[in-house]
Write a protein that holds these residues in place. Sequence first.
Motif, short mmCIF file in Angstrom:
data_model
loop_
_atom_site.label_atom_id
_atom_site.label_comp_id
_atom_site.label_asym_id
_atom_site.label_seq_id
_atom_site.Cartn_x
_atom_site.Cartn_y
_atom_site.Cartn_z
N ILE A 86 0.84 -1.21 0.00
CA ILE A 86 0.00 0.00 0.00
C ILE A 86 0.87 1.25 0.00
O ILE A 86 0.61 2.23 -0.70
N ALA A 87 1.97 1.20 0.77
CA ALA A 87 2.87 2.35 0.81
C ALA A 87 3.44 2.63 -0.59
O ALA A 87 3.51 3.79 -1.01
N PHE A 88 3.81 1.59 -1.33
CA PHE A 88 4.31 1.81 -2.69
C PHE A 88 3.27 2.52 -3.55
O PHE A 88 3.60 3.39 -4.36
N GLN A 89 2.00 2.14 -3.36
CA GLN A 89 0.92 2.74 -4.14
C GLN A 89 0.70 4.20 -3.75
O GLN A 89 0.48 5.05 -4.60
N GLN A 90 0.74 4.43 -2.43
CA GLN A 90 0.28 5.72 -1.93
C GLN A 90 1.35 6.81 -1.91
O GLN A 90 1.04 7.97 -2.02
N MET A 91 2.62 6.42 -1.76
CA MET A 91 3.65 7.45 -1.66
C MET A 91 4.05 7.89 -3.06
O MET A 91 5.21 7.76 -3.47
N ASP A 92 3.07 8.40 -3.83
CA ASP A 92 3.33 8.62 -5.25
C ASP A 92 4.39 9.70 -5.50
O ASP A 92 5.06 9.67 -6.51
N TRP A 93 4.57 10.63 -4.54
CA TRP A 93 5.62 11.65 -4.72
C TRP A 93 7.01 11.00 -4.74
O TRP A 93 7.96 11.53 -5.28
#
Lengths: 318, 321, 258
Positions: A125-132
């Motif tokens: 999920i972190a890979f998906q969400q930390m798009d910056w």
Amino acid sequence: MVRYQRWLQAGAFYFLVAITGSLLPGTYYVTLLNLIGLHIIIVLGLNLLMGYAGQISLGHAAFFGLGAYTSAILTTTYKVDPVLGLLAGLLLSGLVAVVVGIPALKLKGYYLAMATLGFGIIVAIAFQQMDWLTGGPSGFMGIPPFRLLGWSFKTPTTGFFFVWTVVGLILFLSLNIVDSRIGRALRAIHDSETAALAMGVDAQRLKLLIFVVSALYASLAGSLLAHTTNFIAPSSFGFMFSIKLVTMVVVGGMASIWGSLLGAAVLTILPELLAVFHDLEVVIFGLILMVVMIFLPRGLVRGLLDLWEFRQRKQQGR
Amino acid sequence: MAPPCPAFFWTEQQCAGGPGSPLISGIPLEKLAELLQYLFSGLTNGAIYALIGIGFSIIFNATAIINFAQGEFVMLGALVAIALHSLGLSLPLAFGLAVSAVTLIGLVFERLAIRSAREATAISLIIITVGGGVLIKGLAMLIWGKDAYTLPPFSGQEPLVFAGATILPQSLWIMALTILLVVGLEAFLHFTILGKAMRAASFNPVAARLVGIRVSQMVQFSFALSAALGAAAGVLIAPITLGVYDMGTMLGLKGFCAAVIGGLGSIFGVVLGGLLLGVAEALASGLISSGYRDAVAFLILLLVLFFRPQGLIGRRPSRSS
Amino acid sequence: MDPPALLTLKDVGISFGGLQAVKQVSFQVQEGQIKALIGPNGAGKTTLFNLITGMLTPDQGEILFHRQAIQGLPPFQIAARGISRTFQIVQLFGHMTVVENVMVGRHIRTRAGLLAAALRLPWSRREEAAIRAQSLEWLAFVGLQARADDYAANLPLGHQRLLEIARALATDPKLLLLDEPAAGLDMTETERLKDLIFAIREKEISVLLVEHDMSLTMEVADEIVVLDHGELLAEGPPREIQRHPAVIAAYLGRDWEK
């Protein structure tokens, strides 16, 4: 002769790699073989953890992803050399493995499976969400290839030589680990943790050690993925991939180093073969997973051997 | 960017148009209404997680298997009910038939996948149920495609306003029916012969066999029961989320989290775990970021496993020598 | 003067959920001594073994080994200090060969780590060869050298018990705890076990054993400790114990006493 056996094996392995690499036509097969190589690296580590130490992990895709993203971000966004990116990935994955492993490895069986599963999903999920940082769901593009001593491993074929050189190295390390004081202690823990403890084996420390080793393998494979394909996306590092890795270990055979090669190869090629079925692909894949596990729960190699022996015995009986 | 949406399951139109959207912050009353809004949506989802989680716990107690295909029963419940309803069947009838159909599928799944794998280890059982889930999901995609389907709510579209927060009538249906199902289940397990036999078989299979309980039948029954609960959860949530072939996977994992958080041994614990999870998610997505909403469930799962592995309610597993 | 005490238990106690399994037990094992622990089933003998080897932590009391407190240490550290054991229900590494089982016993006395092993450093290979050689010696000591390459799970019970002893001896213990080593053995095997226990003492290893076979116990033990319901009932040389009224009562039932 026995003294030189390892060298002969290594020689044969690299000879095969060199032949294959120079003869393979087109990029499709090379790319597929690269992927198999990467999967072999992860599965070798996971088999040390599952097959030898007897500890399950349903979250190893996370370490694969940590390696890949650390490499990608450092080399692309911060222009660091790929080798350093790879090392940074190893460092990060190792640290994360220690932090997660200390509490998680106190759990046993299903509870360990649940904890590693939860960890894996959080990281995905972190890979998906930390798009910056990671580019989000659409992925991360333009990752530079490895450069070593003036060589650039840009094409799939040069990538092939790089990846499979590492595969050979990891195979060598794994065979040695299994066949050592540490490997023996791990197998002892698997058979009877109580007895292993009574004989002076620090089971908790060893389990953590091998968890970290398997995380490092996965992270290494992740960095290799990033630098050979130049593109990564979070969908490659999710829950389903963790399950696929575990399946590779089981299909190849628990506690079988050579089986790991087979398991990784079979489950990497299978979806490619099934692609001709289009929408049916997933259905058939699910079906194969179930059927193999139901009828050959000890893996392909041993399962087929068992069937063969059973048949022999039956024929002799008549 | 989508407006801050208190509930993952609400469609965006409903969310943006709903009077519960936080327009002005800083005013205590508005803040309170906002929190109440999160609580409502959290409890709604939590009830669904609880139903799915109870399914996990029933199978786990009967077989020590974690059935990763559980979420697909939820999806099937929703899609079958939608299909039946679109054929002109009344909602209650579609509900009942969908649950029965999925119960049957649960039985078939147990018979083909689980019972054939007698000698399988825990790891291969995990792979078998994951494989089964993949298979079911793939078949659903073949049948229904990748489109999302709607099911009308059980009664009324109009959100009810309560202390500045809104709640859909469907949410009330979900909560009420969940309570009914849980109470019914508890009564069944404690007051009927079959229920008592099931508990006995999961508590001590050897002893149960000695007193004449057919343990394999109880295992079969546990799969039927949890498939039914999953399907019911699917039909209940379908009017809010829409029904899609891949809706089951995440719901299944959340239900599983609820079961572990509450403690796999106790139905009451699983309900508590589900509600807690639902509310925590709603608060996290409302107050922090909706993107991390799914991570919250697994973070709580890890905390519980690391600090209280027997779950919030569960007893410490007895030491086996 | 008494010979120096190797192991000292001082008022050791533990309870499980209200049940006091071991109550204020105190005794000593001297260097070079063979001591036996007897008592009816459920007297707390195996629990006491688990307390000494760190599998359990006592609620009360002290356990001293070489005059240092060891209670509460994890089992592997206690093994490192020189206490090893066998198990009442055999706990072998079934998927490993007989000699590999013994080689695990050398784990604590050797040091090749992951890196040395992975890279096959010359010194670690020499160490590995030494581990194998020493393990084969211990196998020969218990008479199992012929089965070195069989899987441990395939041995008959008598051989499995011997293998557990060899594995325990491979840790270089100063004190060896044997938990019912004669259980399941036939007459000739028991006779050989007796010789083996004496041979172990010859190697300056003290022995504490739990055993139900009374004739074996009376023959090998220098001193006997009797436990009943977790309490120490009597302690002394075999001849005294045989005549001790409380011991006779505990073993043959209260009715007989009347």
